[in-house]
Write an enzyme that holds these catalytic residues in place. Structure first.
Site, PDB file in Angstrom:
ATOM      1  N   LYS A 269      37.914  47.197  41.669  1.00 60.70           N
ATOM      2  CA  LYS A 269      37.971  46.739  40.286  1.00 60.70           C
ATOM      3  C   LYS A 269      37.703  47.928  39.390  1.00 60.70           C
ATOM      4  O   LYS A 269      36.641  48.540  39.458  1.00 60.70           O
ATOM      5  CB  LYS A 269      36.927  45.643  40.035  1.00 60.70           C
ATOM      6  CG  LYS A 269      36.705  45.305  38.543  1.00 60.70           C
ATOM      7  CD  LYS A 269      35.681  44.195  38.320  1.00 60.70           C
ATOM      8  CE  LYS A 269      35.347  44.023  36.833  1.00 60.70           C
ATOM      9  NZ  LYS A 269      34.332  42.965  36.589  1.00 60.70           N
ATOM     10  N   ASP A 274      33.970  46.904  29.885  1.00 60.62           N
ATOM     11  CA  ASP A 274      34.105  45.450  29.807  1.00 60.62           C
ATOM     12  C   ASP A 274      33.312  44.920  28.623  1.00 60.62           C
ATOM     13  O   ASP A 274      32.108  44.711  28.706  1.00 60.62           O
ATOM     14  CB  ASP A 274      33.607  44.814  31.116  1.00 60.62           C
ATOM     15  CG  ASP A 274      33.744  43.291  31.102  1.00 60.62           C
ATOM     16  OD1 ASP A 274      34.431  42.757  30.195  1.00 60.62           O
ATOM     17  OD2 ASP A 274      33.166  42.646  32.003  1.00 60.62           O
ATOM     18  N   LYS A 281      30.923  39.761  24.962  1.00 59.45           N
ATOM     19  CA  LYS A 281      29.547  39.832  25.455  1.00 59.45           C
ATOM     20  C   LYS A 281      28.613  40.107  24.284  1.00 59.45           C
ATOM     21  O   LYS A 281      29.041  40.624  23.252  1.00 59.45           O
ATOM     22  CB  LYS A 281      29.411  40.997  26.457  1.00 59.45           C
ATOM     23  CG  LYS A 281      30.080  40.776  27.804  1.00 59.45           C
ATOM     24  CD  LYS A 281      29.875  41.983  28.717  1.00 59.45           C
ATOM     25  CE  LYS A 281      30.585  41.801  30.048  1.00 59.45           C
ATOM     26  NZ  LYS A 281      30.053  40.709  30.872  1.00 59.45           N
ATOM     27  N   ASP A 292      31.683  49.220  34.891  1.00 59.52           N
ATOM     28  CA  ASP A 292      32.417  48.095  35.469  1.00 59.52           C
ATOM     29  C   ASP A 292      33.626  48.555  36.303  1.00 59.52           C
ATOM     30  O   ASP A 292      34.434  47.746  36.736  1.00 59.52           O
ATOM     31  CB  ASP A 292      32.856  47.135  34.349  1.00 59.52           C
ATOM     32  CG  ASP A 292      32.974  45.694  34.828  1.00 59.52           C
ATOM     33  OD1 ASP A 292      32.371  45.353  35.867  1.00 59.52           O
ATOM     34  OD2 ASP A 292      33.676  44.909  34.155  1.00 59.52           O
ATOM     35  N   ASP A 351      36.064  37.030  29.741  1.00 54.90           N
ATOM     36  CA  ASP A 351      35.062  37.907  30.363  1.00 54.90           C
ATOM     37  C   ASP A 351      35.099  37.821  31.895  1.00 54.90           C
ATOM     38  O   ASP A 351      34.458  38.614  32.576  1.00 54.90           O
ATOM     39  CB  ASP A 351      33.665  37.539  29.840  1.00 54.90           C
ATOM     40  CG  ASP A 351      32.652  38.644  30.070  1.00 54.90           C
ATOM     41  OD1 ASP A 351      33.068  39.751  30.470  1.00 54.90           O
ATOM     42  OD2 ASP A 351      31.450  38.393  29.846  1.00 54.90           O
ATOM     43  N   GLU A 353      37.349  38.875  33.784  1.00 50.06           N
ATOM     44  CA  GLU A 353      38.566  39.688  33.853  1.00 50.06           C
ATOM     45  C   GLU A 353      38.748  40.375  35.210  1.00 50.06           C
ATOM     46  O   GLU A 353      39.873  40.660  35.623  1.00 50.06           O
ATOM     47  CB  GLU A 353      38.561  40.743  32.732  1.00 50.06           C
ATOM     48  CG  GLU A 353      37.781  42.020  33.029  1.00 50.06           C
ATOM     49  CD  GLU A 353      36.277  41.826  33.240  1.00 50.06           C
ATOM     50  OE1 GLU A 353      35.756  40.787  32.796  1.00 50.06           O
ATOM     51  OE2 GLU A 353      35.631  42.700  33.858  1.00 50.06           O
ATOM     52  N   ARG A 355      38.409  39.314  38.249  1.00 53.19           N
ATOM     53  CA  ARG A 355      39.178  38.547  39.235  1.00 53.19           C
ATOM     54  C   ARG A 355      40.660  38.489  38.857  1.00 53.19           C
ATOM     55  O   ARG A 355      41.512  38.325  39.723  1.00 53.19           O
ATOM     56  CB  ARG A 355      38.564  37.138  39.404  1.00 53.19           C
ATOM     57  CG  ARG A 355      38.592  36.263  38.203  1.00 53.19           C
ATOM     58  CD  ARG A 355      37.606  35.111  38.291  1.00 53.19           C
ATOM     59  NE  ARG A 355      36.233  35.536  37.995  1.00 53.19           N
ATOM     60  CZ  ARG A 355      35.177  34.734  38.014  1.00 53.19           C
ATOM     61  NH1 ARG A 355      35.311  33.459  38.321  1.00 53.19           N
ATOM     62  NH2 ARG A 355      33.980  35.192  37.710  1.00 53.19           N
TER      63      ARG A 355
END
Ligand code: BES
Ligand code: MN
Ligand code: ZN
Length: 503
Positions: A269, A274, A281, A292, A351, A353, A355
């Site tokens: 990933k 993020d 967030k 991230d 959020d 994101e 996956r």
């Protein structure tokens, strides 16, 4: 800092400092300690009887030898109880003594590869652990500060001194392996520690390209137009909100070209920042989301080590890289995406994101017909609630594959815990409007995330590693530095080498 192995007598080295080891159960019986004690007028046994030299784990005792032996200083490292001894205890001890040597201004030190009564652990593995521990323990991230090293000095070299000459080649090979492992981990740490304005998807692609070039690996980078052609709707959906072009990065290593089916995919990933997107967030702690992309960093860094160690297996690394930003063009909660596999996803929460981009990577890996795949991702806050910063959460569809990872982790000291994936959790991902939705609600957040990913795994042995808790550390302990840890790079490299050697 470099390691080297030479033949000789440790106690007679003309050295600024030598490092020896003791255990809690047998302080004076450790190699060379008895002899050093004799030469130092029983200084060590006196200290031991006064309780100042105990051999406890983490204890460092510095003795000025005042001309009694050639080495100017003797640094004694406590390894704790024999029953608790492991490669990781040694790795941590090495980090601690290396930092002490640096802080007192030693440039070159000499040490031994301590004999340890550990089941099935070879001296060569101990030498690897000492090499890794020192290199990782001395790490710091100073790319954006003008200040010199805090300690003002540089430890240049640690020399293994061994009496029998027939082990020198073995130890030189240990040094080579330990250095490769540590340098890959350090690359992963640097990538994670870099702020997002220095670690964009384009910069990540450039790093991958440099690694491919210098290690003769194949490289492919898909840009936005390629992603559109491939219909990677998950990655493109997340990338809608950012001005940074997304990249899908592929690095290939062919270590067993005659057996194309002897392969493994390592997926990362790569969310370089993020914000949460439109499901924004809160400000508190958002800065941590520069990390991230830690899964991508570990995947890319592993390829650097694999390119140097060259095991007999084919490895393909894939990284889905983009920022997750809110903007006028960003995807919105409720939007429906079509992923590479053709499955549609309702974006319940922008959020979630990670996956979405991994769905495309897993779909692509499935289409390539890979046999085994591991995805690495800072996927959920929920895994931090479950396992903190100690264990990486693991999920799998193949127990044997998982056992192989666990065996490798015994060597590396990185910790993994297998999480349950009962199918009763799957209903939380059911969407009214698409094949699946990307958020399963508050309960068991890391498990529903894993179930989401599993939907895109076709006919592959699969492990998903959620490193949201273990990719960074909030404190210094042993070879773990505050900031990025570089986990699980070393375990991935170890696993790939073990799989390669077995075939
Ligand atoms: N990158 C985060 C997960 C994360 C949280 C990593 C804290 C490191 C530290 C991920 O993209 C995320 O935001 N996950 C959400 C999912 C939820 C919206 C279903 C989460 O865990 O809250
Ligand atoms: Mn997120
Ligand atoms: Zn994320």
């Amino acid at each position: 800092m470099k390691f080297r192995a030479i033949q000789g007598e440790i106690l007679s080295q003309e050295s600024e400092a030598i490092v020896l080891y003791i255990g809690e159960d047998d302080i004076l019986s450790h190699e060379f300690i008895y002899e050093a004690n004799n030469n130092l007028e029983n200084c060590l046994s006196d200290m031991a009887s006064q309780g100042q030299l105990t051999g406890k784990k983490g204890e460092l005792t510095l003795i000025h030898t005042l001309g009694h032996i050639n080495p100017k200083r003797l640094l004694i490292v406590g390894l704790g109880k024999e029953s608790d001894l492991s490669l990781d205890v040694i790795r941590n001890a090495s980090a601690q003594f290396a930092r002490r040597l640096r802080s007192i201004g030693i440039q070159r030190a000499h040490t031994i590869v301590p004999q340890a009564n550990m089941n099935q652990i070879q001296p060569s593995q101990i030498a690897v652990a000492i090499t890794e521990g020192a290199l990782l323990g001395l790490y710091n991230f100073r790319k954006h500060t003008g200040k010199a090293d805090a300690d003002g000095s540089k430890l240049d070299e640690i020399v293994f001194v061994d009496k029998p000459s027939d082990r020198l080649e073995t130890f030189s090979e240990s040094i080579r392996i330990g250095t490769i492992n540590a340098e890959a981990t350090i690359l992963a740490r640097d990538m994670v520690n870099q702020p997002a304005n220095f670690m964009t998807p384009s910069i990540m692609a450039q790093i991958a390209s440099d690694i491919a070039k210098s290690n003769t690996l194949d490289l492919e980078i898909f840009s936005s137009s390629d992603l559109s052609k491939l219909k990677m709707g998950g990655l493109l959906g997340v990338a809608k909100g950012t001005l940074e072009p997304p990249k899908f990065i592929i690095i290939k290593y062919s270590g067993d070209p005659d057996n194309p089916s002897n392969n493994i995919g390592i997926l990362g990933k790569g969310i370089t920042f993020d914000t949460g997107g439109i499901s924004l967030k809160s400000a508190a702690g958002m800065v941590e989301m520069k990390g991230d992309m830690a899964g991508a960093a570990a995947a890319i860094a592993s390829m650097q080590a694999i390119g140097k160690l060259r095991p007999k297996i084919n490895v393909i690394c894939m990284v889905a890289a983009t920022e997750n930003m809110p903007s006028g063009s960003a995807q919105k909660p409720g939007d429906v995406l079509t992923t590479f596999s053709g499955k549609t996803v309702e974006v319940d929460n922008t959020d979630a994101e990670g996956r979405l981009v991994l769905a495309d990577a897993l779909g692509y890996a499935s289409a390539l017909g890979l046999n085994r795949v591991i995805d690495i991702a800072t996927l959920t806050g929920a895994i931090i609630t479950s396992l903190g910063d100690v264990y990486t959460g693991g999920f799998t569809n193949d127990q044997e594959f998982w056992s192989q990872l666990m065996e490798s982790s015994v060597r590396t000291g990185e910790k993994f815990w297998l999480m349950p994936m009962h199918e009763d959790y799957k209903r939380q991902n059911i969407s009214d409007v698409a094949d699946i939705k990307n958020s399963g609600g508050r309960k068991a957040g890391s498990i529903t995330a894993a179930h989401f990913l599993a939907e895109f795994v076709e006919d592959m042995k699969w492990i998903h590693l959620d490193i949201a808790g273990t990719s960074t550390s909030d404190r210094l302990t042993g070879y773990t530095i505050k900031g990025a840890t570089g986990c699980p790079t070393r375990t991935i490299v170890q696993l790939i080498c073990s799989l390669g050697n077995d075939s």
